[in-house]
Scaffold this motif. Sequence first.
Motif, short mmCIF file in Angstrom:
data_model
loop_
_atom_site.label_atom_id
_atom_site.label_comp_id
_atom_site.label_asym_id
_atom_site.label_seq_id
_atom_site.Cartn_x
_atom_site.Cartn_y
_atom_site.Cartn_z
N HIS A 203 -92.10 33.14 -3.86
CA HIS A 203 -92.55 31.98 -4.80
C HIS A 203 -93.21 32.37 -5.71
O HIS A 203 -94.29 33.15 -5.68
CB HIS A 203 -93.21 30.77 -3.79
CG HIS A 203 -92.50 30.21 -2.67
ND1 HIS A 203 -91.45 29.25 -3.08
CD2 HIS A 203 -92.44 30.52 -1.44
CE1 HIS A 203 -90.94 28.85 -1.84
NE2 HIS A 203 -91.43 29.40 -0.89
N GLY A 204 -93.07 31.98 -7.08
CA GLY A 204 -93.90 32.05 -8.15
C GLY A 204 -93.46 33.50 -8.93
O GLY A 204 -94.11 34.17 -9.71
N GLY A 205 -92.26 34.42 -8.18
CA GLY A 205 -92.01 35.56 -8.95
C GLY A 205 -91.14 35.52 -10.06
O GLY A 205 -91.22 34.26 -10.72
N LEU A 206 -90.64 36.73 -10.52
CA LEU A 206 -90.09 36.68 -11.89
C LEU A 206 -88.83 36.14 -11.69
O LEU A 206 -88.21 35.31 -12.84
CB LEU A 206 -89.80 38.29 -12.26
CG LEU A 206 -89.30 38.62 -13.56
CD1 LEU A 206 -89.96 37.95 -14.47
CD2 LEU A 206 -88.80 39.81 -13.46
N ILE A 207 -87.94 35.88 -10.49
CA ILE A 207 -86.86 35.30 -10.35
C ILE A 207 -87.24 34.27 -9.53
O ILE A 207 -87.86 34.39 -8.52
CB ILE A 207 -85.80 36.32 -9.73
CG1 ILE A 207 -85.45 37.38 -10.61
CG2 ILE A 207 -84.46 35.27 -9.42
CD1 ILE A 207 -84.39 38.42 -9.95
N PRO A 208 -86.86 32.80 -9.73
CA PRO A 208 -87.42 31.70 -9.08
C PRO A 208 -86.67 31.99 -7.69
O PRO A 208 -85.52 31.84 -7.45
CB PRO A 208 -87.02 30.46 -9.78
CG PRO A 208 -85.80 30.93 -10.83
CD PRO A 208 -86.51 32.60 -11.03
#
Length: 534
Positions: A203-208
């Motif tokens: 969660h909240g990474g570069l890829i949703p």
Amino acid sequence: MSNFFDNDSPTNLTEFSVSELSGSIKRTIETSFEHVRVRGEISGYRGPHSSGHAYFSLKDDKARIDAVIWKGSFSKLKYRPEEGMEVIATGKVTTFPGSSKYQIVIEQMEPAGAGALMALIEERKRRFTAEGLFDPARKQLLPFLPRVIGVVTSPTGAVIRDILHRISDRFPVHVLVWPVKVQGEGSGDEVANAIQGFNALEHGGLIPRPDVLIVARGGGSLEDLWSFNDEAVVRAAAASTIPLISAVGHETDWTLIDYAADIRAPTPTGAAEMAVPVKADLEAQVSALSARLSGAMNRQMDNRRQNLRALVRALPSLDQLLALPRRRFDEAAAGLGRSLELNTMNKRRNFERAAARLSPDMLVRRLVERKQKLSEQAARAERVVERLLDRNKARLERFDATLSAVPARLKAMTDRSRDRLDGLSRRADSAVVNDLRRARQALVSQDRVLQSLSYTNVLARGYAVIRDAWDRPVTRANAVAHGQGIEIQFADGRVKAVAGEGVLPPEPAAPPRPAPQPRPARKPEGTSGQGSLF
């Protein structure tokens, strides 16, 4: 006669060794059965070996044959072998000379008809059901309005276009597509890896991270949809922490992933409809709810306003509320002047009675009494001070007498301490010298042992140590390849060399050994050049 019986009987049979006979049988069988198709039931399958090869048997009701699938062929199989599965195997027959056994080396393998596939699906379904992978309690609810949708399907088919078109018509959201093969070799592993890859996003990474997953494929035959019956795909779908919609095939097509998914859609378009609601319907519903809310608020305000007016009519007037406090205030104001006069008269009478008891004679009498008590206390203090001075003077005289005898005792104690310190110093020097002598002897003996065990003494006699490129000693000739760089360590240093092949030249004549030199006489220990450490 004796010579005749001693000789072996002549024969026309050719004599073979065991290896020659086994090799001849192996060549004959491989030539005769170079390409065969065998139908049978898999028995004794325990999965691929640690080397990647698979060993098992094929059997029917009358016979049994050992089978092996090499690692390269095993990775190319469309259908993986399973215990009890009836298959048609294509390969060649060969022998294993080490134990006089024959076996079939399988290059291709497929189930023996659609009936075998259905039986395999039913067997897997029973096994997964027993493990609880299809338990309804494991199912997750789909989010009402996902922000991100992950789709696992082929990027070139019509399925992904139908899903994207349906989502954009109903409620446009962010769609992530994980491209995979949905048919053929390795497609099951790709689908399982895609499901696990979406679940691995943070969660909240570069890829949703998607809120819901759709695994989709168009219709096809049982063989075309076989990848979605793969065990890895079913387990990945059951272990997914993201709600998963299965949309494989048409409405009549059922695969094992449909049972493991949280919900099954009849078609990929139906999966898109399940994933998102209709935006226009939501807007209309919100508008209707807003209108109902406004009407309810207006009606509630009217009711509250009417209730407030009824309560206002039931309340008493301001004059009625203040009538009683005003009367009490007027009564208190009227009695305030009389009360102040009475209070002043009482205070004056109390003051006059206290003044009548005061006179100058009484004050003088009290002063005389206080002066007499003060004189008595001063006399007692003088006597106490005199006694304290006498007592302290006696103590000082005794202490002075004691101090006069202290220097003689201190000198005697100092002499005894000096003598004792000299004795301890001599004993400490002797102990240190003895310890150093013992340590030096132990060090010399250990150095002799080390020199006798060191390999450098062996190098001094003409030997050498061969080391590889990683500075590791080479102990065998077959460990050195042709052209490999090596390093040779002699007694006086190291040289680099390259290993080669060929016949070694004859050894040169050994040079004459020098005459032994007389060994110098060993110095006595007391005359060593090392000297003492102190």
